[in-house]
Scaffold this motif. Structure first.
Motif, short mmCIF file in Angstrom:
data_model
loop_
_atom_site.label_atom_id
_atom_site.label_comp_id
_atom_site.label_asym_id
_atom_site.label_seq_id
_atom_site.Cartn_x
_atom_site.Cartn_y
_atom_site.Cartn_z
N VAL A 1 8.97 -4.04 1.16
CA VAL A 1 8.00 -3.97 2.14
C VAL A 1 7.54 -2.61 2.47
O VAL A 1 7.85 -1.72 1.51
CB VAL A 1 8.54 -4.61 3.60
CG1 VAL A 1 8.93 -5.97 3.52
CG2 VAL A 1 10.11 -3.86 3.74
N PHE A 2 6.96 -2.49 3.57
CA PHE A 2 6.29 -1.06 3.96
C PHE A 2 7.23 0.04 3.73
O PHE A 2 8.41 -0.09 4.18
CB PHE A 2 5.53 -1.02 5.09
CG PHE A 2 4.92 -2.40 5.45
CD1 PHE A 2 3.66 -2.61 4.76
CD2 PHE A 2 5.16 -3.30 6.46
CE1 PHE A 2 3.22 -3.73 4.85
CE2 PHE A 2 4.55 -4.36 6.67
CZ PHE A 2 3.28 -4.82 6.05
N LEU A 3 6.67 1.30 3.41
CA LEU A 3 7.73 2.54 3.48
C LEU A 3 7.97 2.70 4.90
O LEU A 3 7.49 2.53 5.64
CB LEU A 3 6.86 3.64 2.94
CG LEU A 3 6.15 3.72 1.45
CD1 LEU A 3 5.50 4.66 1.01
CD2 LEU A 3 7.52 3.64 0.51
N ARG A 4 9.37 3.34 4.66
CA ARG A 4 9.80 3.79 6.18
C ARG A 4 10.04 5.41 5.96
O ARG A 4 9.95 5.75 4.68
CB ARG A 4 11.17 3.05 6.36
CG ARG A 4 11.09 1.63 6.67
CD ARG A 4 12.27 1.02 6.75
NE ARG A 4 12.37 -0.32 7.30
CZ ARG A 4 11.97 -1.30 7.01
NH1 ARG A 4 11.34 -1.53 5.73
NH2 ARG A 4 11.99 -2.49 7.76
N ARG B 1 2.54 -5.27 -5.70
CA ARG B 1 3.47 -4.19 -5.29
C ARG B 1 4.63 -4.68 -4.58
O ARG B 1 5.55 -4.67 -4.53
CB ARG B 1 2.84 -3.10 -4.66
CG ARG B 1 3.97 -1.78 -4.25
CD ARG B 1 3.16 -0.64 -3.56
NE ARG B 1 2.52 0.10 -4.58
CZ ARG B 1 1.13 0.59 -4.56
NH1 ARG B 1 0.69 0.22 -3.37
NH2 ARG B 1 0.51 1.22 -5.23
N LEU B 2 4.08 -5.61 -3.62
CA LEU B 2 5.05 -6.33 -2.52
C LEU B 2 5.45 -7.72 -3.01
O LEU B 2 6.61 -8.04 -2.54
CB LEU B 2 4.26 -6.36 -1.15
CG LEU B 2 3.63 -4.88 -0.47
CD1 LEU B 2 2.96 -5.01 0.81
CD2 LEU B 2 4.82 -3.78 -0.55
N PHE B 3 4.51 -8.61 -3.36
CA PHE B 3 4.78 -10.05 -3.46
C PHE B 3 5.17 -10.37 -4.88
O PHE B 3 4.81 -9.77 -5.84
CB PHE B 3 3.55 -10.88 -2.99
CG PHE B 3 3.23 -10.81 -1.53
CD1 PHE B 3 4.07 -11.32 -0.62
CD2 PHE B 3 2.01 -10.03 -1.31
CE1 PHE B 3 3.41 -11.32 0.62
CE2 PHE B 3 1.57 -10.10 0.14
CZ PHE B 3 2.41 -10.58 1.02
N ARG B 4 6.02 -11.24 -4.83
CA ARG B 4 6.61 -12.05 -6.23
C ARG B 4 6.31 -13.33 -6.23
O ARG B 4 6.79 -14.20 -5.31
CB ARG B 4 8.07 -11.77 -6.12
CG ARG B 4 8.87 -12.58 -7.27
CD ARG B 4 9.05 -12.01 -8.56
NE ARG B 4 9.85 -12.68 -9.52
CZ ARG B 4 9.86 -12.57 -10.81
NH1 ARG B 4 9.04 -12.07 -11.18
NH2 ARG B 4 10.68 -13.21 -11.47
#
Length: 417
Positions: free
Chosen positions: A299-302, A399-402
């Motif tokens: 998920v999004f960067l923190r 980048r995010l989904f599989r």
């Protein structure tokens, strides 16, 4: 260690897209939190379960990239988000802004609303299966896993039936374009935004100032428009951003869950046979697949608001941190035989839907859609098998989904009595 000496992880690498687990396993040997160059940006990659919980729970770690992302992180990770209108949605905000939005959204996205959708979702599922050939080959992604969630989210948002073909086409382009297709993606995003913006304007005018009616909630869009907390309500920008968020979370996540679960079961026929022999195990099977091959890789960067220690390493304030679910879900310190398919694990606490303040509000809907999808698919298709070897299947370059681009299967369909 300088950036030139760090391990490199390029999410566009076809081998990583096909099997992220093989890429991540050597990184795990370096520790639960590893410094890597991810798509050209030095980041701290969290691959340990306990450390992921810590990062996702800590008030000292921010989700707000608008305030906390540096120019390098913006250039690498935010161009697509900005094009998609997702840079300021609820998932990227911290309290008190996040608290306010989530409180309003929860009024419209109630467990009762989700549970009431089951008969309708079952009808959609049966109609999709009825379009399969009585015997032959079907692409389970194009014919089933994709149209089910996009139909559900279209109905929830209140997209008119005559607009749904365009909406799905634009949504597909908007969600599935990669970083080399920014103009195509941006144009599709504008069309989706215009359609949703027009819908919101019409519904706000028709609803007026009526408060949320718990007896007749209407569409999810109606519920969001009417949600109130004393004098507080969602403004136009917030409503549109939430609709985009619902599209992403309600479409790709469920699509990939159904696709990945189908492959997990069909690639080892004994798994499917065991499920057919004991259909009551379906919820446990789905939870194990959510852990073993999550539909969302990361998920999004923190961004830490101050120096923090996680997993034995010190992360400086503002240094990007990414929780990688594909790695976290196979942490051998938390899951015995972590690479093994074993439904009904005692430690079934995967983090695929997040944790803490940002736990996915749509998780019950995704679970409901997947459960109904497999109940109906297994009932109507007593013979179901892969039509191509696993090694020939392709995965979306995300980048995010599989998720799979296609899943050809052989089916024998029976009509309901």
């Amino acid at each position: 260690m300088s950036a030139s000496e760090l391990p490199v992880l390029n999410t566009s690498d076809p081998d990583y897209t096909r099997d992220p687990y093989a890429f991540l396993a050597p990184l795990r040997e370096q520790g639960p939190v590893v410094r890597v160059v991810l798509d050209g940006l030095p980041v701290w990659l969290v691959v340990g379960h306990e450390e992921a919980v810590q990062v996702m729970s800590s008030p000292r770690v921010s989700n707000d990239g608008i305030r906390n992302a540096g120019p390098e992180a913006r250039a690498v990770f935010w161009s697509g988000a900005a094009q998609r209108g997702l840079q300021s949605h609820m998932g990227r905000l911290d309290p008190p802004d996040h608290t306010r939005l989530r409180r309003l959204v929860q009024q419209a996205f109630t467990p009762r609303r989700v549970a009431a959708l089951e008969p309708w979702i079952r009808r959609i599922t049966r109609d999709l299966i009825a379009a399969f050939p009585a015997s032959g080959e079907v692409d389970l992604i194009a014919a089933f896993a994709a149209p089910l969630p996009i139909t559900v989210i279209s109905e929830l948002l209140g997209i008119a039936p005559e607009e749904r073909a365009d909406f799905r086409r634009w949504a597909d382009t908007y969600m599935h374009s990669d970083e080399t297709q920014e103009e195509v993606m941006a144009e599709a995003g504008r069309k989706v935004g215009a359609l949703l913006g027009g819908l919101l304007a019409r519904r706000r005018t028709e609803l007026g100032d009526a408060p949320l009616d718990v007896e007749h909630e209407g569409t999810l869009t109606d519920g969001l428009i009417r949600a109130r907390d004393q004098d507080d309500r969602l403004d136009e920008r917030e409503l549109l951003s939430l609709c985009f968020l619902l599209l992403g979370a309600g479409y790709d996540t469920t699509l990939n869950l159904i696709g990945n679960a189908s492959l997990t079961l069909l690639s080892e026929p004994a798994r499917l046979q065991a499920l057919r022999a004991d259909p009551d195990t379906l919820p446990a099977v789905l939870e194990e697949i959510l852990r073993l091959d999550p539909p969302v890789k990361a998920v999004f960067l923190r961004y830490p608001l101050e120096d923090v220690e996680v997993g034995g390493v010190r992360i400086g304030a503002g240094e990007p941190v990414m929780v990688h679910f594909s790695a976290v879900s196979r942490d051998p310190r938390h899951f015995d035989d972590a690479d093994t398919y074993r439904p009904g694990r005692a430690a079934a606490s995967h983090l695929t839907f997040g944790h803490g303040l940002h736990y996915c509000l749509g998780a019950p809907l995704a679970r409901l859609e997947a459960r109904v999808a497999f109940e109906e698919l297994l009932r109507a298709c007593p013979e179901l098998a892969l039509a191509e070897p696993v090694e020939k299947l392709s995965w979306i370059p995300s980048r995010l989904f599989r998720g799979l681009t296609a899943l050809p299967v052989r089916v024998t369909r029976i009509d309901p009595a």
